[in-house]
Design an enzyme around this catalytic site. Structure first.
Site, mmCIF file in Angstrom:
data_model
loop_
_atom_site.group_PDB
_atom_site.id
_atom_site.type_symbol
_atom_site.label_atom_id
_atom_site.label_comp_id
_atom_site.label_asym_id
_atom_site.label_seq_id
_atom_site.Cartn_x
_atom_site.Cartn_y
_atom_site.Cartn_z
ATOM 1 N N GLU A 1 0.845 -1.193 0.000
ATOM 2 C CA GLU A 1 0.000 0.000 0.000
ATOM 3 C C GLU A 1 0.883 1.246 0.000
ATOM 4 O OE1 GLU A 1 -3.435 2.071 2.851
ATOM 5 O OE2 GLU A 1 -2.102 0.532 3.658
ATOM 6 N N HIS A 2 1.802 1.319 0.943
ATOM 7 C CA HIS A 2 2.772 2.415 1.027
ATOM 8 C C HIS A 2 4.167 1.844 0.807
ATOM 9 C CE1 HIS A 2 -0.560 3.465 3.866
ATOM 10 N NE2 HIS A 2 -0.488 4.628 3.249
#
Length: 434
Positions: free
Chosen positions: A329-330
């Site tokens: 996601e990050h």
């Protein structure tokens, strides 16, 4: 704490899969049944069900679901200048970046007399779900509200669970007002998603719903997207995650802080460090232990760290391969040669480059959107943007001469597929007046 260091070179293919396995998302038959029951109540009883469910789950008996303009005005007066400035700054930053995403229509004459156009129009009505936990989330209001505002959605509806006094946080109301949102309702949980999908006496239905939530909200979104014609959801939801790629020159304190900033989200969050430096990994591990004691949510972070990873790779090229396989996601890059790595990274919700680019900046005020695909969906789903609040359709306009130029192609292909009526729709036009 994070389990011991993992040497990627020493793992078998099966062990590598296990090392990158995400925390399991509970798939409970009981949960599915409970949510289905809530949805049925709202569908059949409307506002009456919403009020009863709010009293049942939130412990508050509401007399109305709507938030008035007077309440919004009062919220502006209640906040400190410092808090107001922060919300306005974040709004300005997010709006600046998202304004550049505005789509233009595309028209192409594919052959003389054949004009094809791709048009982009805003989704007419959208619903924004804003969770309410231990603290208000005005950043989520902005991340959802700004794209809806810029895209030009005719109706933007915000729903949020009420606090113990039956109110919404002042920060939520101020952020919503900045985004031009005037339809605000004090309702949360699966019942809020049901209201947005079915509509009630007070809350008209919308075309698409956005926003994170607990497993009841997620289950409601999934069920309703499959049951209600024309009702869509933003993206599949999963636990928060971050992956950091760092070399031996990176600052271990910065890395530890970034890892902990995700670990504090929830016990099912996952954080991963990939590095070609065993020394750096050791220093980061020490920093995590020291910084963990400073956190108000240290117990939550500590639980999340149990399913997180510190991975030693042969080199940074291998770290890139592992990251692409995981699809975080990050993704944070703290290396001296970040541009080279960036050019090879393909799967991530959002990437943060350099020692002074914490993931927290993207969560609040850099300008990018913090609504991102999790659980490996970054391989096929993009971060939230104006495109998610719009839909595209095509328009074609053909002259008789244009149709004549395409006729041979169309007739041959319709003949191959045995679709006589398709073929006749062309020939009948060309025979007319010939």
């Amino acid at each position: 704490m994070i389990n011991q260091l993992i040497n990627w070179q020493e793992l078998s293919p099966q062990q590598k899969n296990s090392a990158l396995a995400r925390p399991a998302i509970a798939d409970s038959a009981l949960l599915s049944t409970q949510v289905a029951n809530i949805l049925s109540q709202v569908k059949n009883q409307g506002d009456k069900a919403i009020l009863a469910l709010t009293e049942q789950f939130d412990g508050i008996a509401l007399s109305t679901l709507s938030v008035s303009s007077a309440q919004v005005a009062q919220a502006k007066l209640a906040l400190t200048d410092k808090r107001l400035k922060a919300i306005h700054t974040a709004y300005k930053q997010i709006k600046s970046f998202h304004s550049a995403q505005t789509a233009s229509d595309i028209t192409v004459e594919t052959t003389p007399g054949v004009k094809c156009t791709l048009k982009t129009e805003a989704i007419e009505s959208v619903g924004l779900y804003i969770p309410a936990g231990s603290a208000p989330l005005p950043s989520t209001v902005l991340m959802l509200g700004v794209p809806a505002q810029l895209t030009g959605c005719q109706r933007t509806v915000l729903v949020c669970p009420p606090d113990k006094n039956g109110q919404l946080a002042d920060e939520i109301l101020v952020a919503a007002d900045l985004c031009g949102i005037t339809e605000i309702y004090t309702v949360g949980g699966a019942q809020a998603i049901a209201a947005l999908a079915y509509g009630t006496e007070t809350i008209p239905a919308v075309n698409k719903v956005f926003g994170p939530g607990n497993r009841y909200v997620t289950e409601a979104k999934t069920q309703l997207s499959q049951q209600v014609a024309g009702f869509a959801i933003d993206m599949p939801a999963g636990p928060s995650e971050v992956l950091v790629i760092a070399d031996g020159q990176a600052n271990p304190a910065f890395i530890a802080a970034d890892l902990l900033s995700q670990a504090e989200h929830g016990v099912d969050s996952q954080v991963i460090l990939l590095s070609d430096s065993e020394s750096l990994i050791s220093k980061v591990s020490t920093e995590i232990a020291q910084q963990l004691t400073l956190l108000s949510r240290c117990k939550i972070a500590e639980q999340a760290l149990k399913q997180s990873r510190l991975i030693l790779t042969k080199d940074l090229a291998q770290a890139v391969e592992v990251s692409n396989e995981y699809g975080p996601e990050h993704l944070i890059i703290q290396t001296e040669d970040a541009p080279t790595l960036l050019s090879k990274l393909r799967n991530a919700g959002s990437i943060f480059v350099g020692a002074y680019t914490p993931e927290s900046a993207g969560d609040y005020a850099s300008g990018t959107n913090h609504v991102l695909p999790t659980y490996g969906y970054s391989k096929v789903i993009s971060s939230l943007s104006l495109a998610d609040f719009s839909r595209r359709f095509t328009v074609q306009e053909i002259t008789k001469a244009g149709l004549q130029s395409l006729a041979e192609c169309i007739i041959e292909l319709t003949d191959a597929e045995g679709l006589d009526a398709h073929q006749r729709a062309v020939t009948i036009r060309l025979e007319e007046g010939s």
